[in-house]
Design an enzyme around this catalytic site. Structure first.
Site, short mmCIF file in Angstrom:
data_model
loop_
_atom_site.label_atom_id
_atom_site.label_comp_id
_atom_site.label_asym_id
_atom_site.label_seq_id
_atom_site.Cartn_x
_atom_site.Cartn_y
_atom_site.Cartn_z
N CYS A 181 50.91 41.03 43.91
CA CYS A 181 51.99 39.84 42.23
C CYS A 181 51.10 38.85 43.77
O CYS A 181 52.09 38.20 44.72
CB CYS A 181 53.08 40.02 42.33
SG CYS A 181 53.97 39.16 41.52
N LYS B 264 49.42 49.58 43.51
CA LYS B 264 48.35 48.63 43.20
C LYS B 264 47.86 47.60 43.84
O LYS B 264 48.40 46.65 44.41
CB LYS B 264 49.28 48.08 42.26
CG LYS B 264 48.12 47.72 40.86
CD LYS B 264 48.92 46.39 39.83
CE LYS B 264 47.67 45.94 38.73
NZ LYS B 264 47.04 44.53 38.89
N HIS C 274 43.25 45.24 42.27
CA HIS C 274 42.76 44.64 41.12
C HIS C 274 41.37 43.44 41.79
O HIS C 274 42.04 42.85 42.53
CB HIS C 274 43.47 43.71 40.30
CG HIS C 274 42.99 42.33 39.70
ND1 HIS C 274 44.43 41.94 38.71
CD2 HIS C 274 42.68 42.19 39.41
CE1 HIS C 274 43.91 40.78 38.42
NE2 HIS C 274 42.37 41.00 38.49
N ASN D 260 41.19 47.81 37.67
CA ASN D 260 41.46 46.58 36.83
C ASN D 260 41.22 45.40 36.90
O ASN D 260 40.96 44.62 38.37
CB ASN D 260 42.58 46.36 37.14
CG ASN D 260 44.24 45.54 36.82
OD1 ASN D 260 44.65 44.81 37.26
ND2 ASN D 260 43.57 45.35 35.31
N ASN E 63 38.51 42.33 34.11
CA ASN E 63 37.01 41.80 33.37
C ASN E 63 36.77 43.09 32.17
O ASN E 63 35.53 43.19 31.87
CB ASN E 63 35.59 43.20 34.87
CG ASN E 63 35.69 41.69 35.49
OD1 ASN E 63 36.18 40.66 35.98
ND2 ASN E 63 34.32 41.85 36.73
N GLU F 151 46.19 41.74 30.15
CA GLU F 151 46.99 40.70 29.25
C GLU F 151 45.46 40.69 28.39
O GLU F 151 45.97 39.98 26.98
CB GLU F 151 46.49 38.78 30.22
CG GLU F 151 47.38 38.91 30.70
CD GLU F 151 46.98 37.09 31.16
OE1 GLU F 151 46.03 36.54 29.99
OE2 GLU F 151 47.76 37.21 32.48
#
Length: 338
Positions: free
Chosen positions: A103, A144, A175, A208, A210, A233
């Site tokens: 986050c 994550k 990510h 996560n 692209n 998204e």
């Protein structure tokens, strides 16, 4: 407990990973869904907050009783005891519990959690958290994370992930961007780091970033050799991306609303409105009627109002361009990079 199918994953998204949306994506190719990031302190101290999310998980599970549609609960924080205690409140309702180490928002910086636990000085703390989760909670523990601070070489992220694997993480999702409170996405995700991570670890690795199209999903998997692909998204605009389908935006909105009626009082009115706005915006934001749609949507007072808007005004507005309107919307796709 066996690991869930990590092939196609719906990422955790604040106020957007509600049970109706999770179920919608699972109807269209997603194999695993995450909840939004939950605050462990509130799970322990705020009864309304706890009961709301327990209801979300229970209703979502009951709605999926005909098939196995697993969900991972994501927690944040920097206190091993608090995180484990909170995890015990929901562990019977999920297939995994994830620690958020990505986050980038300002409240995460102020609270010293999420992506602000990636510096080397915090590695022993994070190792303790993951070890406590993996030993004291029933479902598998996952992590994550984002890339370690840009002042360190890319290999640092791989080194940290190896420590998390040894601490008991059952899988790791990366990510591959750096944390920034001002800009959530700075350039493209570095898939080279994901590929290196996959080669270095024994546990599954999820990539996560692209992804805007089905072709991007395939390209990401080919480039990284990851065990799974996670999308955030872009999935909000096209919940059918993992089925290699671009759905009619009104029809997928109506399908979501039907699920909301089947699972009442789970998604908030604002969350429902936002989902429908994303579905329509993704394909039709350049249509001449789109601003009228946004205005009309903002004054809707519930599911039935939104459904009426879609079936009447939006259908009529789209009909003015006859059949070619849908094709025009497809040509006007407005993507957001995950």
């Amino acid at each position: 407990m066996a690991l869930p199918d990590l092939t196609y994953i719906a990422a955790p998204m604040i106020k957007q990973s509600d049970a109706p949306f999770r179920l919608l994506t699972q109807r269209h190719g997603v194999t695993l869904v995450y909840t939004q990031m939950l605050d462990p302190h509130r799970l322990l101290e705020d009864r309304d907050y706890l009961e709301f999310h327990q209801r979300d998980l229970t209703f979502g599970r009951n709605a999926c009783s005909e098939t196995d549609r697993p969900v991972v609960v994501q927690l944040c924080g920097n206190d091993p005891e608090i995180i484990v205690q909170a995890g015990k409140k929901i562990q019977g309702l999920c297939s995994g519990i994830d620690l958020n180490l990505g986050c980038p928002q300002e409240h995460a910086r102020e609270g010293h959690y999420g992506g602000y636990l990636l510096a080397k000085r915090d590695w022993p703390l994070v190792q303790t958290i993951v070890s406590a989760m993996s030993h004291l909670l029933q479902p598998p523990t996952s992590v994550k994370l984002r890339l370690c601070p840009s002042s360190s070489p890319p290999s640092t992220t791989v080194e940290f992930a190896a420590i998390l694997e040894q601490a008991g993480a059952s899988w790791i999702a990366l990510h591959a961007r750096h944390v920034s409170a001002r800009r959530r996405r700075q350039g493209a995700a570095d898939l080279d780091v994901v590929r290196t991570l996959k080669a270095a670890l024994r546990v599954p690795v999820v990539s996560n970033g692209n992804v805007r199209t089905w072709e991007d999903v395939q390209r990401n998997k080919d480039e990284t050799q990851a065990d799974g692909i996670m999308v955030g998204e872009t999935l909000l605009g096209n919940p059918c991306i993992f089925a290699n389908v671009i759905p009619d935006p009104v029809q997928v909105s109506l399908e979501y609303l039907e699920i909301c009626k089947e699972l009442p009082d789970i998604a908030t009115p604002k969350t429902i409105e936002t989902h429908v706005k994303h579905f329509i915006q993704f394909q039709c934001s350049r249509r001449p009627w789109y601003n009228k749609f946004r205005t009309a949507l903002s004054v809707c007072e519930g599911v039935h109002d939104i459904e009426h808007l879609l079936r009447t005004k939006v259908t009529r507005w789209r009909g003015k361009a006859a059949r070619k309107d849908y094709d025009a919307c497809i040509d006007d796709l407005e993507y957001t990079t995950d």
